[in-house]
Structures are given as C-alpha cells and as structure tokens.
Write a protein that holds these residues in place. Structure first.
Motif, mmCIF file in Angstrom:
data_model
loop_
_atom_site.group_PDB
_atom_site.id
_atom_site.type_symbol
_atom_site.label_atom_id
_atom_site.label_comp_id
_atom_site.label_asym_id
_atom_site.label_seq_id
_atom_site.Cartn_x
_atom_site.Cartn_y
_atom_site.Cartn_z
ATOM 1 N N ARG A 7 0.831 -1.210 0.000
ATOM 2 C CA ARG A 7 0.000 0.000 0.000
ATOM 3 C C ARG A 7 0.862 1.255 0.000
ATOM 4 N N VAL A 8 1.972 1.231 0.712
ATOM 5 C CA VAL A 8 2.895 2.374 0.679
ATOM 6 C C VAL A 8 3.400 2.567 -0.742
ATOM 7 N N LEU A 9 3.807 1.480 -1.374
ATOM 8 C CA LEU A 9 4.329 1.551 -2.738
ATOM 9 C C LEU A 9 3.256 2.042 -3.711
ATOM 10 N N ASP A 10 2.001 1.609 -3.518
ATOM 11 C CA ASP A 10 0.899 2.057 -4.378
ATOM 12 C C ASP A 10 0.696 3.568 -4.300
ATOM 13 N N ARG A 11 0.965 4.142 -3.140
ATOM 14 C CA ARG A 11 0.724 5.571 -2.938
ATOM 15 C C ARG A 11 1.944 6.441 -3.262
ATOM 16 N N ALA A 12 3.051 5.806 -3.529
ATOM 17 C CA ALA A 12 4.287 6.544 -3.808
ATOM 18 C C ALA A 12 4.311 7.004 -5.262
ATOM 19 N N ASP A 13 4.765 8.245 -5.470
ATOM 20 C CA ASP A 13 4.946 8.704 -6.848
ATOM 21 C C ASP A 13 6.199 8.035 -7.412
ATOM 22 N N GLY A 14 6.483 8.264 -8.673
ATOM 23 C CA GLY A 14 7.616 7.603 -9.334
ATOM 24 C C GLY A 14 8.946 7.841 -8.658
ATOM 25 N N GLU A 15 9.206 9.093 -8.243
ATOM 26 C CA GLU A 15 10.486 9.414 -7.613
ATOM 27 C C GLU A 15 10.628 8.716 -6.262
ATOM 28 N N LEU A 16 9.572 8.765 -5.453
ATOM 29 C CA LEU A 16 9.626 8.104 -4.145
ATOM 30 C C LEU A 16 9.729 6.591 -4.313
ATOM 31 N N ALA A 17 8.983 6.027 -5.241
ATOM 32 C CA ALA A 17 9.051 4.584 -5.484
ATOM 33 C C ALA A 17 10.474 4.172 -5.863
ATOM 34 N N ALA A 18 11.123 4.971 -6.704
ATOM 35 C CA ALA A 18 12.507 4.668 -7.101
ATOM 36 C C ALA A 18 13.431 4.721 -5.893
ATOM 37 N N ARG A 19 13.248 5.727 -5.036
ATOM 38 C CA ARG A 19 14.091 5.843 -3.839
ATOM 39 C C ARG A 19 13.841 4.678 -2.890
ATOM 40 N N LEU A 20 12.603 4.240 -2.777
ATOM 41 C CA LEU A 20 12.301 3.095 -1.915
ATOM 42 C C LEU A 20 12.957 1.825 -2.439
ATOM 43 N N THR A 21 12.910 1.620 -3.751
ATOM 44 C CA THR A 21 13.477 0.398 -4.324
ATOM 45 C C THR A 21 14.997 0.392 -4.286
ATOM 46 N N GLU A 22 15.609 1.574 -4.231
ATOM 47 C CA GLU A 22 17.075 1.655 -4.175
ATOM 48 C C GLU A 22 17.621 1.329 -2.801
ATOM 49 N N ASP A 23 16.802 1.467 -1.747
ATOM 50 C CA ASP A 23 17.243 1.124 -0.405
ATOM 51 C C ASP A 23 17.392 -0.395 -0.321
ATOM 52 N N GLU A 24 18.555 -0.857 0.128
ATOM 53 C CA GLU A 24 18.839 -2.296 0.113
ATOM 54 C C GLU A 24 17.820 -3.102 0.917
ATOM 55 N N LEU A 25 17.537 -2.676 2.137
ATOM 56 C CA LEU A 25 16.597 -3.418 2.980
ATOM 57 C C LEU A 25 15.188 -3.392 2.383
#
Length: 178
Positions: free
Chosen positions: A52-70
């Motif tokens: 749900r967090v990922l669904d609500r994230a815009d493209g830039e935030l989603a990219a930053r979330l996916t770049e975090d290793e954990l």
C-alpha cells in the motif's frame, strides 16, 4: 513542535537482526502450534502494508524506496518489487563491478535468457585463480548478488573470457630474419 525522528538502525545492526531472525524462525518452524501461523499472518499483513505504501508513492519516491537495500529485499520477498527481475539483477552486477575490477577482472551484464541470468566475466591477464581470489570466488559473489536481487531467476551463467597476457608491441612489429 515536532518530535525528532526515532534513531534508525545501522546496516550492520539490521544484518545482525536478520541473521538472528533466521535462527529463531528455523527453530520456530520445527514447533507445532499457532506460532508458525502467527508469523505467516504477520508477514502477510506487513507485506500488504508495504504494498500500500508503494501504491501511494509517486515515481520518484518509489525509485528511492526500491534503491534502499533493505526495502528492496522486502519488496522482493513480498513479490511486489516494481522493477523487472532483469533490471534488478543488472544493477546488482553493476554494484559489484568496481570490486571485480580491483581484482584485475571485469563483470558485465549480458542479459536474461528464460529464467537464467548471464554475466560476462573477464579475468585479467591470464591471472586466473593465482592472483588473490580466483574466478570461482568472483562467480560465486556475482551469483549470490544476482539471485538475492532477483530470486525469480533460477540460475546465473557466467560467460567467461580470459584477457590475453601482455604481449610486447615489439614482438608484433618485428619479424625475425630467416
């Protein structure tokens, strides 16, 4: 006045907790009863919350979330990572590339065929395994990194190239007299 953000765990602390969690879950798996079901249900709920967090994230935030290793690993674990496996695996190879180059070799992403990742490995100057860690260690490290980033892939196939040993230019430009 806003409260300061809670202190975050350093990566080594996260790794230590994950290692301990693996031990506890392994012990828990052998026990009968509701504990195993509780862990499964809790994991599903946390996975849903993360989705749900990922669904609500815009493209830039989603990219930053996916770049975090954990976070990236958790997204993969819950099968909700927005990037295709091939892109995640290619990025894992690129992260390893400087370390492989320090050992005198190189590693390049060569793509995916079916569910098999392909990487091109080059060992420097005929050095092989005699130069402080061999090709098999590099292959194992690449395999582990690729499959951690993209567990949907079933294997990693190294395409090995060996760079030629140094040949002096004079041997190529001068012909011996007969």
């Amino acid at each position: 006045m806003a409260e300061p953000a809670a202190a975050r765990l350093a990566d080594p602390d996260v790794e230590a907790r994950l290692a301990r969690l693996d031990e506890v879950l392994e012990a828990l798996a052998s026990l009968p009863g509701p504990a195993t079901e509780a862990v499964r249900l809790l994991t599903e709920v946390y996975g849903e919350a993360l989705a749900r967090v990922l669904d609500r994230a815009d493209g830039e935030l989603a990219a930053r979330l996916t770049e975090d290793e954990l976070l990236g690993h958790l997204l993969v674990l819950h099968d909700i990572h927005p990037e295709p496996a091939e892109r995640r695996a290619a990025r894992a190879v690129e992260r390893l590339r400087p370390a492989v180059q320090e050992r005198g070799g190189d590693v390049e992403w060569a793509g995916v065929e079916g569910e098999v990742a392909r990487v091109r490995l080059t060992t420097g100057g005929g050095c092989g395994s005699g130069c402080g860690g061999g090709t098999s260690e590099v292959t194992d490290a690449v395999r582990a990194a690729v499959l951690a980033a993209a567990p949907e892939l079933t294997a990693v196939e190294p395409l090995t190239d060996t760079a030629p040993a140094f040949v002096p230019l004079t041997t190529l430009t001068h012909r011996s007299a007969r």
